[in-house]
Design a protein around this motif. Structure first.
Motif, PDB file in Angstrom:
ATOM      1  N   GLN A  48     -11.509 -15.753   8.501  1.00 64.24           N
ATOM      2  CA  GLN A  48     -10.344 -16.103   7.695  1.00 64.24           C
ATOM      3  C   GLN A  48      -9.632 -17.334   8.256  1.00 64.24           C
ATOM      4  O   GLN A  48      -8.405 -17.399   8.282  1.00 64.24           O
ATOM      5  CB  GLN A  48      -9.366 -14.921   7.662  1.00 64.24           C
ATOM      6  CG  GLN A  48      -9.958 -13.667   7.070  1.00 64.24           C
ATOM      7  CD  GLN A  48     -10.308 -13.835   5.611  1.00 64.24           C
ATOM      8  OE1 GLN A  48      -9.565 -14.442   4.850  1.00 64.24           O
ATOM      9  NE2 GLN A  48     -11.437 -13.302   5.203  1.00 64.24           N
ATOM     10  N   ALA A  49     -10.388 -18.331   8.687  1.00 60.49           N
ATOM     11  CA  ALA A  49      -9.804 -19.501   9.345  1.00 60.49           C
ATOM     12  C   ALA A  49      -8.871 -20.280   8.427  1.00 60.49           C
ATOM     13  O   ALA A  49      -7.823 -20.744   8.849  1.00 60.49           O
ATOM     14  CB  ALA A  49     -10.908 -20.416   9.853  1.00 60.49           C
ATOM     15  N   GLY A  50      -9.231 -20.448   7.189  1.00 65.03           N
ATOM     16  CA  GLY A  50      -8.403 -21.219   6.266  1.00 65.03           C
ATOM     17  C   GLY A  50      -8.760 -22.697   6.280  1.00 65.03           C
ATOM     18  O   GLY A  50      -9.292 -23.232   7.236  1.00 65.03           O
ATOM     19  N   GLU A  51      -8.456 -23.339   5.185  1.00 64.72           N
ATOM     20  CA  GLU A  51      -8.833 -24.741   5.005  1.00 64.72           C
ATOM     21  C   GLU A  51      -8.163 -25.663   6.018  1.00 64.72           C
ATOM     22  O   GLU A  51      -8.806 -26.562   6.550  1.00 64.72           O
ATOM     23  CB  GLU A  51      -8.500 -25.205   3.586  1.00 64.72           C
ATOM     24  CG  GLU A  51      -8.976 -26.615   3.307  1.00 64.72           C
ATOM     25  CD  GLU A  51      -8.808 -27.030   1.862  1.00 64.72           C
ATOM     26  OE1 GLU A  51      -9.064 -28.211   1.563  1.00 64.72           O
ATOM     27  OE2 GLU A  51      -8.418 -26.186   1.027  1.00 64.72           O
ATOM     28  N   ASN A  52      -6.901 -25.460   6.308  1.00 64.82           N
ATOM     29  CA  ASN A  52      -6.214 -26.355   7.243  1.00 64.82           C
ATOM     30  C   ASN A  52      -6.825 -26.316   8.633  1.00 64.82           C
ATOM     31  O   ASN A  52      -7.029 -27.358   9.262  1.00 64.82           O
ATOM     32  CB  ASN A  52      -4.721 -26.012   7.323  1.00 64.82           C
ATOM     33  CG  ASN A  52      -3.991 -26.371   6.056  1.00 64.82           C
ATOM     34  OD1 ASN A  52      -4.440 -27.215   5.287  1.00 64.82           O
ATOM     35  ND2 ASN A  52      -2.869 -25.725   5.825  1.00 64.82           N
ATOM     36  N   PHE A  92     -15.438 -36.050  11.888  1.00 64.77           N
ATOM     37  CA  PHE A  92     -15.534 -36.259  10.454  1.00 64.77           C
ATOM     38  C   PHE A  92     -14.231 -36.864   9.955  1.00 64.77           C
ATOM     39  O   PHE A  92     -13.154 -36.453  10.353  1.00 64.77           O
ATOM     40  CB  PHE A  92     -15.823 -34.946   9.729  1.00 64.77           C
ATOM     41  CG  PHE A  92     -17.183 -34.392  10.029  1.00 64.77           C
ATOM     42  CD1 PHE A  92     -18.292 -34.831   9.325  1.00 64.77           C
ATOM     43  CD2 PHE A  92     -17.349 -33.451  11.021  1.00 64.77           C
ATOM     44  CE1 PHE A  92     -19.552 -34.326   9.604  1.00 64.77           C
ATOM     45  CE2 PHE A  92     -18.600 -32.939  11.316  1.00 64.77           C
ATOM     46  CZ  PHE A  92     -19.710 -33.377  10.605  1.00 64.77           C
ATOM     47  N   THR A  93     -14.331 -37.865   9.082  1.00 64.45           N
ATOM     48  CA  THR A  93     -13.129 -38.543   8.603  1.00 64.45           C
ATOM     49  C   THR A  93     -12.763 -38.157   7.171  1.00 64.45           C
ATOM     50  O   THR A  93     -11.621 -38.328   6.767  1.00 64.45           O
ATOM     51  CB  THR A  93     -13.293 -40.073   8.669  1.00 64.45           C
ATOM     52  OG1 THR A  93     -14.431 -40.449   7.883  1.00 64.45           O
ATOM     53  CG2 THR A  93     -13.493 -40.534  10.105  1.00 64.45           C
ATOM     54  N   ARG A  94     -13.727 -37.646   6.429  1.00 64.44           N
ATOM     55  CA  ARG A  94     -13.465 -37.245   5.047  1.00 64.44           C
ATOM     56  C   ARG A  94     -13.843 -35.784   4.860  1.00 64.44           C
ATOM     57  O   ARG A  94     -14.996 -35.414   5.063  1.00 64.44           O
ATOM     58  CB  ARG A  94     -14.242 -38.116   4.074  1.00 64.44           C
ATOM     59  CG  ARG A  94     -13.790 -39.572   4.091  1.00 64.44           C
ATOM     60  CD  ARG A  94     -14.540 -40.400   3.089  1.00 64.44           C
ATOM     61  NE  ARG A  94     -15.936 -40.508   3.532  1.00 64.44           N
ATOM     62  CZ  ARG A  94     -16.917 -41.014   2.802  1.00 64.44           C
ATOM     63  NH1 ARG A  94     -16.663 -41.447   1.584  1.00 64.44           N
ATOM     64  NH2 ARG A  94     -18.131 -41.097   3.281  1.00 64.44           N
ATOM     65  N   VAL A  95     -12.895 -34.971   4.481  1.00 65.69           N
ATOM     66  CA  VAL A  95     -13.137 -33.550   4.247  1.00 65.69           C
ATOM     67  C   VAL A  95     -12.512 -33.203   2.900  1.00 65.69           C
ATOM     68  O   VAL A  95     -11.364 -33.534   2.645  1.00 65.69           O
ATOM     69  CB  VAL A  95     -12.505 -32.670   5.353  1.00 65.69           C
ATOM     70  CG1 VAL A  95     -12.774 -31.199   5.076  1.00 65.69           C
ATOM     71  CG2 VAL A  95     -13.018 -33.066   6.723  1.00 65.69           C
ATOM     72  N   ARG A  96     -13.298 -32.556   2.040  1.00 64.50           N
ATOM     73  CA  ARG A  96     -12.746 -32.151   0.750  1.00 64.50           C
ATOM     74  C   ARG A  96     -13.339 -30.815   0.324  1.00 64.50           C
ATOM     75  O   ARG A  96     -14.454 -30.465   0.706  1.00 64.50           O
ATOM     76  CB  ARG A  96     -12.975 -33.202  -0.321  1.00 64.50           C
ATOM     77  CG  ARG A  96     -14.424 -33.359  -0.740  1.00 64.50           C
ATOM     78  CD  ARG A  96     -14.578 -34.453  -1.807  1.00 64.50           C
ATOM     79  NE  ARG A  96     -15.960 -34.520  -2.235  1.00 64.50           N
ATOM     80  CZ  ARG A  96     -16.388 -34.185  -3.449  1.00 64.50           C
ATOM     81  NH1 ARG A  96     -15.517 -33.792  -4.362  1.00 64.50           N
ATOM     82  NH2 ARG A  96     -17.655 -34.260  -3.765  1.00 64.50           N
ATOM     83  N   ARG A  97     -12.581 -30.088  -0.447  1.00 67.05           N
ATOM     84  CA  ARG A  97     -13.052 -28.821  -0.996  1.00 67.05           C
ATOM     85  C   ARG A  97     -13.888 -29.142  -2.225  1.00 67.05           C
ATOM     86  O   ARG A  97     -13.412 -29.799  -3.154  1.00 67.05           O
ATOM     87  CB  ARG A  97     -11.867 -27.942  -1.387  1.00 67.05           C
ATOM     88  CG  ARG A  97     -12.300 -26.554  -1.824  1.00 67.05           C
ATOM     89  CD  ARG A  97     -11.142 -25.732  -2.305  1.00 67.05           C
ATOM     90  NE  ARG A  97     -10.191 -25.468  -1.241  1.00 67.05           N
ATOM     91  CZ  ARG A  97      -9.373 -24.430  -1.245  1.00 67.05           C
ATOM     92  NH1 ARG A  97      -9.378 -23.581  -2.240  1.00 67.05           N
ATOM     93  NH2 ARG A  97      -8.534 -24.265  -0.246  1.00 67.05           N
ATOM     94  N   PHE A 100     -13.680 -15.415  -3.106  1.00 65.98           N
ATOM     95  CA  PHE A 100     -14.046 -14.978  -1.760  1.00 65.98           C
ATOM     96  C   PHE A 100     -14.607 -16.072  -0.875  1.00 65.98           C
ATOM     97  O   PHE A 100     -14.743 -15.872   0.329  1.00 65.98           O
ATOM     98  CB  PHE A 100     -15.081 -13.843  -1.843  1.00 65.98           C
ATOM     99  CG  PHE A 100     -14.564 -12.662  -2.591  1.00 65.98           C
ATOM    100  CD1 PHE A 100     -13.666 -11.793  -2.013  1.00 65.98           C
ATOM    101  CD2 PHE A 100     -14.968 -12.421  -3.892  1.00 65.98           C
ATOM    102  CE1 PHE A 100     -13.180 -10.697  -2.706  1.00 65.98           C
ATOM    103  CE2 PHE A 100     -14.492 -11.337  -4.595  1.00 65.98           C
ATOM    104  CZ  PHE A 100     -13.595 -10.473  -4.012  1.00 65.98           C
ATOM    105  N   ASN A 101     -14.980 -17.205  -1.428  1.00 58.18           N
ATOM    106  CA  ASN A 101     -15.628 -18.272  -0.643  1.00 58.18           C
ATOM    107  C   ASN A 101     -15.007 -19.622  -0.923  1.00 58.18           C
ATOM    108  O   ASN A 101     -14.470 -19.877  -1.993  1.00 58.18           O
ATOM    109  CB  ASN A 101     -17.127 -18.342  -0.988  1.00 58.18           C
ATOM    110  CG  ASN A 101     -17.857 -17.085  -0.611  1.00 58.18           C
ATOM    111  OD1 ASN A 101     -17.910 -16.729   0.557  1.00 58.18           O
ATOM    112  ND2 ASN A 101     -18.408 -16.402  -1.596  1.00 58.18           N
ATOM    113  N   MET A 102     -15.154 -20.495   0.058  1.00 62.57           N
ATOM    114  CA  MET A 102     -14.689 -21.876  -0.075  1.00 62.57           C
ATOM    115  C   MET A 102     -15.769 -22.773   0.532  1.00 62.57           C
ATOM    116  O   MET A 102     -16.278 -22.483   1.615  1.00 62.57           O
ATOM    117  CB  MET A 102     -13.371 -22.050   0.688  1.00 62.57           C
ATOM    118  CG  MET A 102     -12.910 -23.471   0.825  1.00 62.57           C
ATOM    119  SD  MET A 102     -11.364 -23.596   1.742  1.00 62.57           S
ATOM    120  CE  MET A 102     -11.679 -22.636   3.195  1.00 62.57           C
ATOM    121  N   VAL A 103     -16.112 -23.842  -0.152  1.00 64.97           N
ATOM    122  CA  VAL A 103     -17.110 -24.778   0.351  1.00 64.97           C
ATOM    123  C   VAL A 103     -16.429 -26.116   0.600  1.00 64.97           C
ATOM    124  O   VAL A 103     -15.822 -26.690  -0.311  1.00 64.97           O
ATOM    125  CB  VAL A 103     -18.274 -24.960  -0.663  1.00 64.97           C
ATOM    126  CG1 VAL A 103     -19.292 -25.961  -0.134  1.00 64.97           C
ATOM    127  CG2 VAL A 103     -18.939 -23.622  -0.960  1.00 64.97           C
TER     128      VAL A 103
END
Length: 53
Positions: free
Chosen positions: A19-23, A34-39, A45-48
């Motif tokens: 459950q780390a979370g996007e932030n 990494f310089t560019r991160v996007r959802r 239930f999942n996030m890529v």
């Protein structure tokens, strides 16, 4: 069952867990160079995330 305890045992353990979370994931990826991160996709239930140098 072993990922979080193993991470805690390391000096610089990120201890992300399931459950780390996007932030928090974004912070770890940025620290890793990494310089560019996007959802790019998500479900209830999942996030890529896409990470690029």
């Amino acid at each position: 069952m072993i990922c979080v305890p193993a991470s805690l045992a390391q000096e610089e353990g990120a201890t992300l867990g399931a459950q780390a979370g996007e932030n928090r994931l974004r912070a770890v990826l940025t620290a890793g160079g990494f310089t560019r991160v996007r959802r790019v996709a998500e479900t209830p239930f999942n996030m890529v995330l896409e990470a690029r140098p």
